[in-house]
Design a protein around this motif. Structure first.
Motif, mmCIF file in Angstrom:
data_model
loop_
_atom_site.group_PDB
_atom_site.id
_atom_site.type_symbol
_atom_site.label_atom_id
_atom_site.label_comp_id
_atom_site.label_asym_id
_atom_site.label_seq_id
_atom_site.Cartn_x
_atom_site.Cartn_y
_atom_site.Cartn_z
ATOM 1 N N ARG A 1 0.841 -1.189 0.000
ATOM 2 C CA ARG A 1 0.000 0.000 0.000
ATOM 3 C C ARG A 1 0.885 1.250 0.000
ATOM 4 O O ARG A 1 2.078 1.181 0.294
ATOM 5 C CB ARG A 1 -0.919 0.025 1.236
ATOM 6 N N ASP A 2 0.270 2.403 -0.314
ATOM 7 C CA ASP A 2 1.024 3.660 -0.322
ATOM 8 C C ASP A 2 1.460 4.060 1.084
ATOM 9 O O ASP A 2 2.544 4.618 1.267
ATOM 10 C CB ASP A 2 0.171 4.778 -0.932
ATOM 11 N N HIS A 3 0.622 3.801 2.061
ATOM 12 C CA HIS A 3 0.930 4.152 3.446
ATOM 13 C C HIS A 3 0.510 2.988 4.335
ATOM 14 O O HIS A 3 -0.521 2.359 4.092
ATOM 15 C CB HIS A 3 0.191 5.429 3.856
ATOM 16 N N ILE A 4 1.313 2.703 5.340
ATOM 17 C CA ILE A 4 1.057 1.577 6.239
ATOM 18 C C ILE A 4 1.069 2.061 7.685
ATOM 19 O O ILE A 4 1.926 2.857 8.076
ATOM 20 C CB ILE A 4 2.101 0.458 6.054
ATOM 21 N N ILE A 5 0.110 1.586 8.453
ATOM 22 C CA ILE A 5 0.104 1.780 9.902
ATOM 23 C C ILE A 5 0.395 0.431 10.541
ATOM 24 O O ILE A 5 -0.340 -0.537 10.314
ATOM 25 C CB ILE A 5 -1.248 2.319 10.401
ATOM 26 N N VAL A 6 1.468 0.351 11.303
ATOM 27 C CA VAL A 6 1.811 -0.858 12.045
ATOM 28 C C VAL A 6 1.423 -0.625 13.494
ATOM 29 O O VAL A 6 1.993 0.232 14.171
ATOM 30 C CB VAL A 6 3.309 -1.190 11.942
ATOM 31 N N SER A 7 0.425 -1.365 13.957
ATOM 32 C CA SER A 7 -0.050 -1.222 15.327
ATOM 33 C C SER A 7 0.478 -2.391 16.157
ATOM 34 O O SER A 7 0.162 -3.553 15.871
ATOM 35 C CB SER A 7 -1.577 -1.191 15.359
ATOM 36 N N VAL A 8 1.270 -2.082 17.167
ATOM 37 C CA VAL A 8 1.954 -3.117 17.939
ATOM 38 C C VAL A 8 0.958 -4.006 18.672
ATOM 39 O O VAL A 8 1.073 -5.233 18.687
ATOM 40 C CB VAL A 8 2.956 -2.480 18.913
ATOM 41 N N GLY A 9 -0.042 -3.423 19.333
ATOM 42 C CA GLY A 9 -1.092 -4.223 19.948
ATOM 43 C C GLY A 9 -0.742 -4.834 21.286
ATOM 44 O O GLY A 9 -1.452 -5.724 21.765
ATOM 45 N N TYR A 10 0.343 -4.403 21.923
ATOM 46 C CA TYR A 10 0.714 -4.888 23.258
ATOM 47 C C TYR A 10 0.893 -3.678 24.172
ATOM 48 O O TYR A 10 1.303 -2.600 23.720
ATOM 49 C CB TYR A 10 2.006 -5.705 23.207
ATOM 50 N N ALA A 11 0.580 -3.853 25.449
ATOM 51 C CA ALA A 11 0.622 -2.729 26.385
ATOM 52 C C ALA A 11 1.101 -3.204 27.749
ATOM 53 O O ALA A 11 1.289 -4.405 27.992
ATOM 54 C CB ALA A 11 -0.764 -2.084 26.508
ATOM 55 N N LYS A 12 1.289 -2.243 28.651
ATOM 56 C CA LYS A 12 1.714 -2.543 30.022
ATOM 57 C C LYS A 12 0.491 -2.863 30.891
ATOM 58 O O LYS A 12 -0.646 -2.546 30.543
ATOM 59 C CB LYS A 12 2.473 -1.340 30.610
ATOM 60 N N THR A 13 0.766 -3.460 32.008
ATOM 61 C CA THR A 13 -0.294 -3.737 32.980
ATOM 62 C C THR A 13 -0.677 -2.438 33.693
ATOM 63 O O THR A 13 0.024 -1.428 33.581
ATOM 64 C CB THR A 13 0.182 -4.770 34.005
ATOM 65 N N PRO A 14 -1.778 -2.422 34.451
ATOM 66 C CA PRO A 14 -2.141 -1.198 35.189
ATOM 67 C C PRO A 14 -1.053 -0.716 36.138
ATOM 68 O O PRO A 14 -1.019 0.466 36.493
ATOM 69 C CB PRO A 14 -3.409 -1.615 35.944
ATOM 70 N N HIS A 15 -0.161 -1.607 36.567
ATOM 71 C CA HIS A 15 0.925 -1.217 37.466
ATOM 72 C C HIS A 15 2.171 -0.766 36.717
ATOM 73 O O HIS A 15 3.204 -0.495 37.344
ATOM 74 C CB HIS A 15 1.283 -2.396 38.383
ATOM 75 N N GLY A 16 2.103 -0.688 35.391
ATOM 76 C CA GLY A 16 3.232 -0.212 34.611
ATOM 77 C C GLY A 16 4.255 -1.278 34.265
ATOM 78 O O GLY A 16 5.367 -0.955 33.851
ATOM 79 N N ARG A 17 3.893 -2.538 34.411
ATOM 80 C CA ARG A 17 4.832 -3.626 34.125
ATOM 81 C C ARG A 17 4.666 -4.092 32.681
ATOM 82 O O ARG A 17 3.552 -4.253 32.192
ATOM 83 C CB ARG A 17 4.572 -4.788 35.082
ATOM 84 N N THR A 18 5.801 -4.316 32.009
ATOM 85 C CA THR A 18 5.784 -4.815 30.634
ATOM 86 C C THR A 18 6.002 -6.320 30.647
ATOM 87 O O THR A 18 6.982 -6.812 31.199
ATOM 88 C CB THR A 18 6.885 -4.143 29.788
ATOM 89 N N ILE A 19 5.078 -7.036 30.036
ATOM 90 C CA ILE A 19 5.218 -8.481 29.885
ATOM 91 C C ILE A 19 5.938 -8.748 28.573
ATOM 92 O O ILE A 19 5.423 -8.430 27.499
ATOM 93 C CB ILE A 19 3.841 -9.173 29.906
ATOM 94 N N HIS A 20 7.149 -9.305 28.656
ATOM 95 C CA HIS A 20 7.995 -9.450 27.473
ATOM 96 C C HIS A 20 7.641 -10.708 26.685
ATOM 97 O O HIS A 20 8.471 -11.584 26.436
ATOM 98 C CB HIS A 20 9.465 -9.457 27.891
ATOM 99 N N ASN A 21 6.391 -10.786 26.294
ATOM 100 C CA ASN A 21 5.922 -11.867 25.435
ATOM 101 C C ASN A 21 5.122 -11.220 24.318
ATOM 102 O O ASN A 21 4.068 -10.635 24.554
ATOM 103 C CB ASN A 21 5.055 -12.845 26.229
#
Length: 570
Positions: free
Chosen positions: A257-277
């Protein structure tokens, strides 16, 4: 097909028909029968069919339904075969004199490329025309693609990659370990989709989500935002050559496509912790799938993420795909920065002399511009009036140029791949530099000044348009005030205290759903709002239009439609 190939095919068909007109008539009658004849029988009984249609695109499982068991084709090309088992393509194998398997054995441990790669002769195709940023290409080169991907430097500030960070958190869904698809990121993606559809309807758009659940949420939210909107209906039609589409990571391989949006779709928990999966990104072949997503755009790629580069601990990442995801976030957050030049090599004396002449002319000179392990531009030239930018790439017939046997690659392909990334390219041959270095420096200076002049004209055009657009109301106000004072009437500024007066309001009903109003009706209301002569900002006019329509709901889709209506006539 390309022109010469199409002409050759046409001549071949014409010669075959002239040589055996009875066979041509028989084929025509078989194809025109109302009751129909199976395609397999037609091809088997009429060899001319293979001449008239020399190329067939068929799924492997349908080959026996198209070609008889004794049929023979000259060449069978098996593409997109990463996860296809060998048993499924055997019908194509046994009917072909030659077989070409196109694939990447790094994508998966199974499939044609991985299983047949060690058995068949192999040829690695260069990918110098890829659109990857230099840092991403450099990461791939150090992770198994050193002979395949070249890191081509782009001018500072010309990165195709950008990052939109979203403040979103959530909890893992039942049965999942990672936080997937939070509403904040979905809403941001929908906002970007609608904004693109309204402001750049001539450019195709695709959205790639890094997990299937996130892709489905974006599809639902986009459908809800677009439903019933006349302003957006045309862009989201499905009958166009490149329709808008939302896919997950596994479906990104064939997307362009002419333009692409890549949406990661992963976020941190409410306590700010990142799950590395990171799901499929962390699996085998995840790195290649992510590369497919980054190569899907002909123009720019915008990454939307609730995770910034600082939210991901590099020490906890072991899969190549997960490490590449972090590199993408790092580079997208710092896109357009100039590459640090730390390589120390013995400079070419002629280049040093050319660089000195350019430096004396007041130009910015950066030797061997690029990243470590990637393509190096012998001299990158900028101008002090455009700080932080480099404009002209100076190539020369150095050792790498002389060692390249292909004249087409070194004189055309190497130049085009730099031009595609935004460089203006100048070829400075050693003989010309040796004979008259000052003349060569003057040619380069002329190219730099040409870029500077075009930038200056483009920058001057915008203020001129603004002045031209506002000159008439200012002049009218001054004339009205002067005339009023001359005739003994109230000055203009005293008249304005009574409040601005608008023209007659268009006969457009209030309180209807936004999708009930056409673009022409919205344009009429915007013109009526501006008829009082009051200068307002874009946000003020949007709110005025909302009040005039008596809209009580707020949302990304509504805001985007109102904003576009205001922008259209500015």
């Amino acid at each position: 097909m390309a022109g010469p190939v199409a002409q050759a095919c046409t001549r071949r068909v014409r010669d075959a028909v002239d040589a055996d007109k009875d066979s041509a008539r028989s084929l025509y009658r078989a194809l025109s029968l109302e009751e129909g004849v199976p395609l397999r029988d037609i091809i088997s009984a009429h060899p001319l069919a293979m001449i008239a249609k020399p190329v067939w695109i068929i799924p492997p499982t349908l080959v026996p339904q198209v070609f008889a068991a004794d049929a023979v084709v000259d060449l069978a090309i098996l593409d997109a075969s990463a996860h296809v088992p060998v048993s499924r393509v055997m019908p194509a194998f046994v009917r072909a004199e030659q077989v070409l398997v196109v694939g990447d054995p790094r994508r998966s441990t199974s499939g044609l490329a991985s299983e047949l790669g060690p058995l068949l002769p192999r040829v690695t195709l260069p990918t110098g025309r890829n659109t990857l940023d230099a840092e991403i290409a450099g990461f791939l080169a150090t992770n198994g693609y050193d002979d395949v991907v070249e890191a081509i430097p782009a001018p500072p500030g010309r990165s195709r990659l950008s990052l939109s960070l979203v403040d979103g958190r959530g909890m893992p869904a039942p049965g999942h370990t990672a936080v997937e698809s939070v509403p904040a990121e979905v809403n941001r993606v929908v906002d970007l989709i609608i904004d693109h559809a309204l402001t750049h309807p001539e450019q195709s758009l695709g959205v790639i989500a890094l997990n299937a659940r996130h892709a489905e949420e974006i599809r639902r939210a986009t459908a809800a935002a677009v439903a019933g909107s006349p302003a957006l209906a045309d862009y989201f039609e499905t009958g166009v050559s490149e329709p808008f589409v939302v896919v997950d990571l596994g479906e990104a391989r064939s997307l362009r496509r002419d333009h692409i949006i890549v949406s990661v779709g992963y976020a941190k928990t409410p306590h700010g912790r990142t799950i590395h999966n990171f799901g499929e990104v962390s699996d085998v072949g995840g790195m290649v799938c992510l590369v497919d997503a980054l190569c899907a755009s002909r123009g720019s790629t915008q990454v939307v993420s609730c995770l910034g580069p600082d939210d991901i601990d590099a020490e906890r990442l072991h899969a190549p795909g997960a490490r590449l995801l972090r590199e993408v976030l790092v580079h997208a957050a710092d896109s357009g920065a100039q590459y640090p030049q730390q390589e120390e090599v013995v400079p070419d004396r002629l280049l040093v002399e050319l660089a000195e002449h350019l430096w004396r002319k007041g130009l910015v000179v950066v030797p061997r511009y690029g990243i470590e392990g990637g393509v190096r531009i012998p001299l990158a030239i900028g101008h002090p009036d455009l700080p932080g930018e480099l404009l002209v790439a100076v190539l020369t017939d150095d050792e790498r140029y002389v060692a390249e046997p292909s004249l087409r690659r070194r004189d055309r392909h190497w130049v085009e791949r730099l031009q595609q990334r935004g460089w203006r390219v100048h070829m400075a041959y050693s003989a010309g530099v040796f004979v008259d270095v000052e003349e060569e420096a003057s040619k380069i200076e002329a190219q730099v000044l040409a870029v500077l002049a075009s930038r200056t004209e483009a920058a001057a055009a915008l203020p001129q348009q603004v002045v031209e657009g506002t000159a008439q109301p200012v002049e009218m106000t001054e004339e009205s005030g002067t005339t009023g004072e001359a005739e003994g009437t109230a000055p203009t500024h005293q008249t304005l205290l009574d409040g601005p007066v608008r023209a007659e309001r268009p006969p457009i009903a209030q309180g209807l759903p936004l999708q009930a109003y056409s673009d022409d009706q919205l344009d009429e209301l915007v013109a009526w709002i501006r008829s009082d002569g009051v200068q307002r900002g874009e946000a003020e006019e949007v709110e005025q239009l909302r009040e005039v329509l008596a809209l009580t709901r707020h949302g990304a889709g509504i805001d985007a439609v109102l904003t576009n209506a205001v922008r259209r006539s500015r």
